[in-house]
Design an enzyme around this catalytic site. Sequence first.
Site, PDB file in Angstrom:
ATOM      1  N   LYS A  95     -12.145  61.119   3.194  1.00  0.00           N
ATOM      2  CA  LYS A  95     -11.223  61.705   4.182  1.00  0.00           C
ATOM      3  C   LYS A  95     -11.065  63.204   3.934  1.00  0.00           C
ATOM      4  O   LYS A  95     -11.012  63.638   2.779  1.00  0.00           O
ATOM      5  CB  LYS A  95      -9.870  60.985   4.077  1.00  0.00           C
ATOM      6  CG  LYS A  95      -8.868  61.374   5.172  1.00  0.00           C
ATOM      7  CD  LYS A  95      -7.596  60.533   5.059  1.00  0.00           C
ATOM      8  CE  LYS A  95      -6.581  60.836   6.144  1.00  0.00           C
ATOM      9  NZ  LYS A  95      -5.383  59.984   6.062  1.00  0.00           N
TER      10      LYS A  95
ATOM     11  N   SER B  33      -1.872  54.759   6.977  1.00  0.00           N
ATOM     12  CA  SER B  33      -3.109  55.404   7.438  1.00  0.00           C
ATOM     13  C   SER B  33      -4.410  54.860   6.883  1.00  0.00           C
ATOM     14  O   SER B  33      -5.473  55.221   7.381  1.00  0.00           O
ATOM     15  CB  SER B  33      -3.037  56.895   7.185  1.00  0.00           C
ATOM     16  OG  SER B  33      -2.216  57.472   8.161  1.00  0.00           O
TER      17      SER B  33
ATOM     18  N   SER C 231      -4.107  57.494  10.182  1.00  0.00           N
ATOM     19  CA  SER C 231      -4.787  58.758  10.365  1.00  0.00           C
ATOM     20  C   SER C 231      -6.196  58.799   9.759  1.00  0.00           C
ATOM     21  O   SER C 231      -6.952  59.710  10.073  1.00  0.00           O
ATOM     22  CB  SER C 231      -3.953  59.889   9.747  1.00  0.00           C
ATOM     23  OG  SER C 231      -3.836  59.729   8.348  1.00  0.00           O
TER      24      SER C 231
HETATM   25  N1  GLN Z   1       1.271  57.039  11.361  1.00  0.00           N
HETATM   26  C1  GLN Z   1       2.030  57.458  10.235  1.00  0.00           C
HETATM   27  C2  GLN Z   1       2.425  58.901  10.394  1.00  0.00           C
HETATM   28  O1  GLN Z   1       2.019  59.490  11.339  1.00  0.00           O
HETATM   29  C3  GLN Z   1       1.281  57.263   8.958  1.00  0.00           C
HETATM   30  C4  GLN Z   1       0.323  58.353   8.672  1.00  0.00           C
HETATM   31  C5  GLN Z   1      -0.296  58.249   7.303  1.00  0.00           C
HETATM   32  O2  GLN Z   1      -0.207  57.213   6.628  1.00  0.00           O
HETATM   33  N2  GLN Z   1      -0.868  59.361   6.881  1.00  0.00           N
HETATM   34  O3  GLN Z   1       3.120  59.456   9.628  1.00  0.00           O
END
Ligand code: GLN
Length: 425
Positions: free
Chosen positions: A30, A129, A105
């Site tokens: 990532k 994410s 994400s």
């Molecule tokens: N969807 C969640 C957020 O936007 C989780 C994102 C993540 O785990 N980086 O914060």
Amino acid sequence: MADAHNAFVTEETIEGDDTGPLVGSTVAVKDNISTEGVRTTCGSDMLADYVPPYDATVVSRLKEAGATVVGKTNMDEFGMGTTTETSAFGATTNPVDDERVPGGSSGGSAAAVAAGQADYALGSDTGGSVRCPAAFCGVVGIKPTYGLVSRYGLVAYANSLEQIGPLASTVEGAAELLDVIAGPDAHDATTREEGADSDYASAANGDVDGLTIGVPTELLEGADDEVRRVFEDALDAYRDAGAEVEEVSLPSVEYGVAAYYVIAMSEASSNLARFDGVRYGESGGFEGNWNESFAETRAENLGDEVKRRILLGTYALSAGYHDKYYEQAQEARAWVRQDFEEAFESVDVLATPTMPVLPPKLGESVDDPLRMYLMDANTVPVNLANLPAISVPAGESTEGLPVGLQLVGPKFGEEQIIDAAALLG
Ligand code: GLN
């Protein structure tokens, strides 16, 4: 290989050592995990040209294990999103159905594994994410216990909540990758001794005879019918294999999404202050005093979702509102943690649908932030409680879209959830 799903921001090969358990294996990383000499953008224009001078600990460990890194994967900007549509480098599409989002994400990481562009991938999970894109793309993802995996070199979004986690097409594969990255690190004081001699891969047996699985009723209520049907079928498979399934109650999770977003945005507003065009980020050559230049560089180089969160986080921490929002959220967090602890007094693991919905079509949710935030209802309580969880493919909807089952374990209970998940994948 052509990157048909826009899974990668940068395709560049980084060779690992000649020996080790991952020789001959490819890993996609990532793009918020630092790679020495290879740009690390966090999916943001702000860091479009940022090249870290060092490797994240997890990347050093991949190299020592002999893995070949094949590139840096697309993501929601700074990890803020559930669909990989907030990336400055364009959306990633879901290899299962190109009209749909891959989740986020870490959408690029899950898509790369689902499309066969990498054997394994690393994502980061602040509020789901790793698990969300794993569920939407039909692969396996693990969010480790807080402190199992070093965050050194991970660009912080909300540091009290997040962990780097592995993705793979099988439970055993994800467990193998976890073995490589887990364990204490002198560069990250929040890491713990637990996991130093881990052997997660050999725990992936699907041995659930006598296991007690708790199903939190609150986390099933909001799920789509199709998701629920696949989830119930998977529970039957567990019963058939000798597990006992019982209902449990986690009343605090009603406040999970609200508490998560207040805490995540508050931490983000502080963590992202370093992207000012001086310490980090595009300077844009703006003139004027520091405040003006800081404002302009951020106005120009940060996306709407990131700006929304910095503003809300700053507000929640400001004098006069701190008690009303941030402290309330911390109290809710303590309550969530306590609810989970009590549940684990009577069950071994907890099971929920990973996501309450099927993967949305591109464009469907990104302009409706509240709808997007509510999709995280089942994943964020786990981060609030710093617990381990895995998402494993449980089956498909009638349209053929993947549905993920989430298993949550007690602190450092990775072996238990890996063992149980292996029944399905
Ligand atoms: N969807 C969640 C957020 O936007 C989780 C994102 C993540 O785990 N980086 O914060």
